[in-house]
Enzyme design. Structure first.
Site, PDB file in Angstrom:
ATOM      1  N   ASP A 141       0.830  -1.197   0.000  1.00 51.73           N
ATOM      2  CA  ASP A 141       0.000   0.000   0.000  1.00 51.73           C
ATOM      3  C   ASP A 141       0.876   1.263   0.000  1.00 51.73           C
ATOM      4  O   ASP A 141       2.004   1.227  -0.505  1.00 51.73           O
ATOM      5  CB  ASP A 141      -0.943  -0.052   1.220  1.00 51.73           C
ATOM      6  N   HIS A 205      -3.982   6.170   2.958  1.00 50.95           N
ATOM      7  CA  HIS A 205      -4.631   4.938   2.486  1.00 50.95           C
ATOM      8  C   HIS A 205      -4.070   3.687   3.172  1.00 50.95           C
ATOM      9  O   HIS A 205      -4.817   2.837   3.656  1.00 50.95           O
ATOM     10  CB  HIS A 205      -4.447   4.874   0.966  1.00 50.95           C
ATOM     11  N   SER A 530     -11.072  -0.819  -1.799  1.00 50.10           N
ATOM     12  CA  SER A 530      -9.853  -0.779  -0.984  1.00 50.10           C
ATOM     13  C   SER A 530     -10.136  -1.042   0.478  1.00 50.10           C
ATOM     14  O   SER A 530      -9.331  -1.640   1.176  1.00 50.10           O
ATOM     15  CB  SER A 530      -9.223   0.624  -1.033  1.00 50.10           C
TER      16      SER A 530
END
Ligand code: NAG
Ligand code: NAG
Ligand code: NAG
Ligand code: NAG
Ligand code: NAG
Length: 750
Positions: A141, A205, A530
């Site tokens: 990520d 994220h 996600s």
């Protein structure tokens, strides 16, 4: 999903234009490619020497060859990344040792910034702490932000003995702890300009996905009071290892492959990857390649399905060894109340963290704030950029038709709030940069009417609050099948919460990611497949913690056959649901599983037409591989998959047989009976329809014949199911028939 061209790589090389010689390492015609060579060779070989000599053979000049190589993959599989000219690509593609040569592309994170939340489910009991404590979830990520309370390591012992991963403090990255036991970063594509060369998360994220998977419980977490509650990961006792492969502008194939190479060698138990891009054949796709080698090492990889729904044929990460995860809603929606000067009240959907203090503020519509001398382009009713008169907008809440991110324009012009409208019912609440919300078009018309009829229109916009709604439903944006690569294996496999998820966040970016935004928070609300993927990986880890001997496919089967069927709102929603909503507690005791071993995956690759040479490279070993040495795959899909799917084109005659084998993981002595819900108009036979088991681990086979004709002329989706039950367990497989037409094909390629 757009992938930037690999030519970006050479921006820097080009600065040295004066020294460029054609064919030289700096020649801008050289592009980054991945040369994938399958399994690692025998231990005695020096893999890097192999790569260098292969490259020398293709390039011819030792100096250029040496400086063209970017990276050698040699820990978990074999291959390298290098800058190549077209004829060199050709030579390498033809080499017997090479599986595939494909251009390095850039992929995207499967999230969209600044969206809404519906609440973090607390569905997992903290069972089996000790076993979970030895599990490591590898996450590819954007990095990790250690300052988030989700990663405190109070009460954790040292990393499990098997762990080989590493972590160093660097720059602003404070280093790992006993919770986050690994952190590495990869930037082979030079994408990190202006960013820190460390595993630190400058995006948010990676921190969000990591804390969703395995963050510790944090009471009273919220985003400015919104979605307040205890935020925690699915397996809070498990450890986290971060492989940072994404930078500001995306994630490069070369880095993704490097992340897999390291994660497998480090000893992770699961891999979660919320990244996607155009689907390519499996051996030209770094996520399919990496997850294939992970599967061989007993590691299940979960991937997000993509956010291009509700269009069909949008699903990504479709390899049969991946757990492909779509996004569902949870039972809360986020509403911001609106009061108008005439006393009328309504509400819209958004994450508005700003409090109005209930004060009435001036209100105007884009149509009435138009710059009257501006003719020719844009539509002021929609508040298009350049169409409004700043003097009319300044200090006001502006009503704009449609919903397309006009808040940036309104903020720039000095507006203090925005109300947009949407023709379609929305499930996704956006986080707004200024006070704002999105109403239905009917509501919007009322607001517009009020603005036109009032001398001094006014409104107030309240801070968002959560309201209960029916759930789960498939999120509108969640990618839909069917897929193009293995057409008769249905993807996505399953749904997990991905709409409005509160989880840990990085304090470096603002909550919207916009640099003018001053709001920073250790927790944020994001939406996307996600966010669904780490829910699924945590569920898988939970199931595995109770059944350490289960294969990746057995764990996936348990999750799929116990998933809860999901209601649909729209005709094609069935194409986004897979087996339904994930239910990890049920998955811990599935009764029976559809297992798939290495051989079966290879068989399906043979079945799909990959040849002996290529599969031989994937498998490694000295002996020459032959598909003909395996029992041939048969039936519609050639694999023991927990769902059943037929994709038809230009015919409405349905006819197919599925061959399946169930393994008993429940009571030693049990009798299961099949109950069929046939797709409308079709006949489904299960032979035999009763399976008797006398011991655990016993396997029993059956076949399913699906036949009939649909009377539809156009594209159609027919769904049904088979349930095996022993009265204590229900082992459910969806049956999904997609009947397409020539027109659908045109659409999906346009
Ligand atoms: C470290 O953080 C500080 C403060 O946020 C920032 O100014 C600095 O640029 C960061 N260092 C690096 C190398 O990015
Ligand atoms: C959480 O917040 C509530 C009210 O805001 C407060 O009563 C409670 O003590 C807090 N709990 C913790 C653990 O901080
Ligand atoms: C209105 O549009 C015209 C033409 O595009 C432009 O020259 C003018 O500056 C605009 N006026 C305002 C107040 O923005
Ligand atoms: C502006 O957009 C609205 C809403 O879509 C539409 O009704 C209107 O006709 C458009 N106006 C112009 C001038 O295109
Ligand atoms: C095997 O497949 C690869 C990739 O499609 C191809 O390049 C190669 O020529 C094939 N080999 C044989 C022996 O057919």
């Amino acid at each position: 999903m757009s992938c930037s061209k690999a030519s970006f790589v050479f921006t820097f090389g080009m600065l040295l234009a004066a020294t460029i010689v054609l064919g030289s390492p700096n020649d801008p015609a050289r592009k980054a490619y991945i040369v994938y060579m399958g399994d690692l060779p025998e231990a005695s070989t020096n893999v890097e020497d192999d790569h260098n000599s292969l490259l020398l053979h293709a390039i011819g000049d030792a100096r250029i060859a040496r400086s063209s190589i970017i990276h050698s993959y040699r820990k978990s599989f074999n291959g390298f990344a290098a800058k190549l000219l077209p004829h060199e690509v050709q030579i390498l593609s033809e080499d017997k040792r090479v599986v595939s040569v494909f251009p390095n592309k850039r992929r995207n994170l499967h999230t969209t910034r600044s969206w809404d939340f519906l609440g973090m489910p607390l569905w997992l009991q903290n069972k089996n702490m000790r076993v979970q404590n030895d599990m490591v979830i590898g996450i590819l990520d954007t990095g990790i932000y250690m300052g988030t309370p989700s990663f405190t390591d109070h009460g954790y012992g040292p990393a499990p003995a098997k762990w080989k991963g590493k972590c160093k403090a660097a720059l602003n990255f404070t280093g790992c702890n006993k919770k986050v036991i690994g952190a590495k970063f990869f930037d082979l594509d030079n994408m990190g300009h202006g960013m820190e060369s460390s595993p630190i998360d400058e995006d948010g994220h990676g921190t969000h996905t990591s804390s969703t998977a395995a963050g510790v419980p944090v009471p009273n977490a919220s985003l400015y009071g919104i979605a307040e509650g205890t935020a925690r990961g699915g397996v809070p006792a498990a450890r986290i290892a971060m492989y940072k492969v994404c930078w500001g502008i995306g994630c490069s194939d070369m880095d993704i492959l490097a992340g897999f190479d390291e994660a497998i060698a480090d000893g992770v138990d699961f891999i979660s990857i919320s990244i996607g891009g155009q689907s390519r054949s499996y051996f030209e796709d770094p996520i399919a390649i990496g997850s294939f080698h992970a599967m061989r090492a007993g590691i299940l990889t979960a991937c997000s399905a993509g956010n291009e729904g509700p269009d069909i044929f949008t699903v990504q990460n479709v390899a049969p060894w991946i757990l492909t995860v779509g996004a569902s809603s949870i039972d809360r929606q986020y509403e911001a109340a609106i009061s108008l000067g005439n006393g009328a009240k309504s509400s819209g959907i958004s994450i508005n963290t700003f409090s109005s203090g209930n004060g009435m503020l001036p209100l105007i519509s884009g149509a009435l704030a138009a710059n009257s001398t501006n003719i020719g382009y844009g539509n002021a009713s929609l508040c298009d950029y350049g169409t409004l008169n700043p003097a009319m907008v300044k200090g006001k809440i502006v009503y704009c038709m449609e919903n397309m991110g006009q808040e940036y324009t309104i903020k720039e012009l000095g507006g203090i709030g925005i109300i947009t409208s949407s023709d379609i019912e929305i499930d996704l609440a956006m986080m707004t940069l200024i006070p704002g919300t999105t109403v239905t078009s009917k509501n919007g018309m009322n607001i517009d009417q009020y603005i036109r009829s009032s001398k001094k229109p006014q409104a107030s916009l309240s801070k968002t609050r959560g309201v209960k709604v029916a759930a789960p439903l498939v999120a509108s944006f969640s990618a839909r099948g069917p897929q193009l690569i293995s057409p008769n294996i249905f993807k996505p496999d399953i749904l997990a919460p991905g709409l409005g998820i509160l989880a840990g966040y990085s304090m470096i970016p603002s909550v919207t990611g916009d640099p003018t935004d001053k709001r920073h928070s250790a927790f944020n609300i994001l939406s996307g497949t996600s966010m669904a993927c780490p829910h699924a990986v945590a569920s898988a880890a939970y199931v595995k913690s109770l059944h350490l001997d289960w294969s990746p496919a057995a764990v996936r089967s348990a999750l799929m056959t116990t998933a809860t069927p999901v209601k649909t709102k729209h005709r094609l929603d069935e194409l986004g649901i897979g087996s339904g909503q994930i239910n990890p507690v049920k998955a811990a005791d599935p009764g029976l599983v559809y297992d798939i071993g290495m051989k079966s995956y290879v068989r399906v690759l043979c079945y799909e037409g990959h040849n002996d040479t290529m599969i031989g490279l994937l498998m490694g070993g000295k002996a020459k591989f032959r598909c003909s040495s395996l029992k041939p795959a048969h039936g519609v899909d050639g694999i023991n998959y927990p769902s059943m799917h037929i994709q038809l084109k230009n015919t409405n005659k349905v006819s197919g047989v599925f061959f399946r084998t169930l393994t008993n993981v429940g009571f030693p002595k049990s009798v299961y009976t099949a109950t069929v819900t046939p797709p409308k108009g079709l006949n489904v036979q299960v032979i035999p329809s009763k399976l008797t088991f006398v011991r655990q681990g016993q396997k029993q086979s059956f076949k399913v014949r699906v036949e009939g004709e649909s009377d539809h002329k156009e594209m159609e989706v027919l769904t049904g199911s088979i349930e095996w039950s022993d009265s204590r367990h229900v082992v459910r497989s969806p049956i999904l028939i997609y009947i397409g037409t020539y027109l659908d094909d045109l659409e999906k390629h346009s």
